[in-house]
Design an enzyme around this catalytic site. Sequence first.
Site, PDB file in Angstrom:
ATOM      1  N   HIS A 179       0.850  -1.200   0.000  1.00 51.56           N
ATOM      2  CA  HIS A 179       0.000   0.000   0.000  1.00 51.56           C
ATOM      3  C   HIS A 179       0.880   1.243   0.000  1.00 51.56           C
ATOM      4  O   HIS A 179       1.950   1.271   0.614  1.00 51.56           O
ATOM      5  CB  HIS A 179      -0.925  -0.005   1.220  1.00 51.56           C
ATOM      6  CG  HIS A 179      -2.028   0.991   1.126  1.00 51.56           C
ATOM      7  ND1 HIS A 179      -1.843   2.335   1.383  1.00 51.56           N
ATOM      8  CD2 HIS A 179      -3.341   0.852   0.785  1.00 51.56           C
ATOM      9  CE1 HIS A 179      -2.987   2.973   1.206  1.00 51.56           C
ATOM     10  NE2 HIS A 179      -3.911   2.099   0.847  1.00 51.56           N
ATOM     11  N   GLU A 213      -3.991   1.754  -7.392  1.00 56.04           N
ATOM     12  CA  GLU A 213      -4.421   2.910  -6.600  1.00 56.04           C
ATOM     13  C   GLU A 213      -3.498   4.090  -6.892  1.00 56.04           C
ATOM     14  O   GLU A 213      -2.398   4.168  -6.346  1.00 56.04           O
ATOM     15  CB  GLU A 213      -4.346   2.594  -5.106  1.00 56.04           C
ATOM     16  CG  GLU A 213      -5.349   1.582  -4.615  1.00 56.04           C
ATOM     17  CD  GLU A 213      -5.497   1.646  -3.097  1.00 56.04           C
ATOM     18  OE1 GLU A 213      -6.605   1.905  -2.627  1.00 56.04           O
ATOM     19  OE2 GLU A 213      -4.494   1.466  -2.389  1.00 56.04           O
TER      20      GLU A 213
END
Length: 248
Positions: A92, A164
Site C-alpha cells: 500500500h 491505486e
Amino acid sequence: MKKKVIFGNWKMNGTNESLTDFLNQVDNKIDSSKIIAGLAVPYVMLQTGLKLAKNVKIAAQNVHYKDKGAYTGEISTTMLKEVGVEYVIIGHSERREMFNETDLDVNKKAKVLLENNITPIICCGETLQTKESGKTIEFVNNQINIMFEGIKKEDAIKAIIAYEPIWAIGTGKTATSSDAEEVCKQIRNNLSKIYDKNTAEQIIIQYGGSVKPSNIQEYLKMPNIDGALVGGASLLASDYLGLVNYNE
C-alpha cells in the site's frame, strides 16, 4: 464471468467493539454467490472478524516476508495463517511512503504469501508528479515487473492487483473511469507479456482511490476493472453495503 472483488481497508481505525457492530449490520446482507466482499482490519481485530464473518473475507493490512526473528512490531505469514487469514494487502502506498517499502519488498511478501496459499492484494500506483509527466503506464508496469519477478503463472493467477493512483487516495480526487480502465488494461497487457493472455485474464485487477457508493458502478462496468479497494468509504456499515451491493 469473474465475481467482482470489493475490499474495504480500515487502516488504523476501529475497535473490536465497532467491528462486531459493523459485521452484525453487514454480514447477512451480502450474497457471497455473486460477489467477493472483504475487509482489511488492524491485527488486533483479525480474530474477532474471522470468528464473526461468514460472507465478509477478513484480511490483514501487511505482513513481513521473514517467517520469524528479531523484527519488532512485525507479523509473519505463519502467524496470520494460524488464525485463519486468507487475504493480505501488501505494498500500500502509505506503507511505501511512511515506511520506505519497495517493490522488491512487496515481491518477497507476495512470494511467501502465495507459498502459504494466502492471497496477496498487491498495490501499485503513481504519484501526481509521475502522472503529470505522462509516465504513469511506464511507472506502473515497472512496479508490476518487479513485484511479479520469479512468481510462476500458477501462483500469479491467485494474486489480486490493486491499482491505486497515490494522488487519489484519501484526497477526494479520482481518476476518471476511462483513465482507470486504461491503466488497468495496460497492466493486463503487461501481464500477458510476463505470462500469457489466458493467465493475464484470470488475474483480478481492482481500482482504488476515493471510491464510494456513488461512483463505484462506473468503475466496475469497465472491462478490465474486476473490483475495488476502498478506504474511508468502508468505515460505515451503510456505505460498505452501498459498495458491495452496488448492482442492486
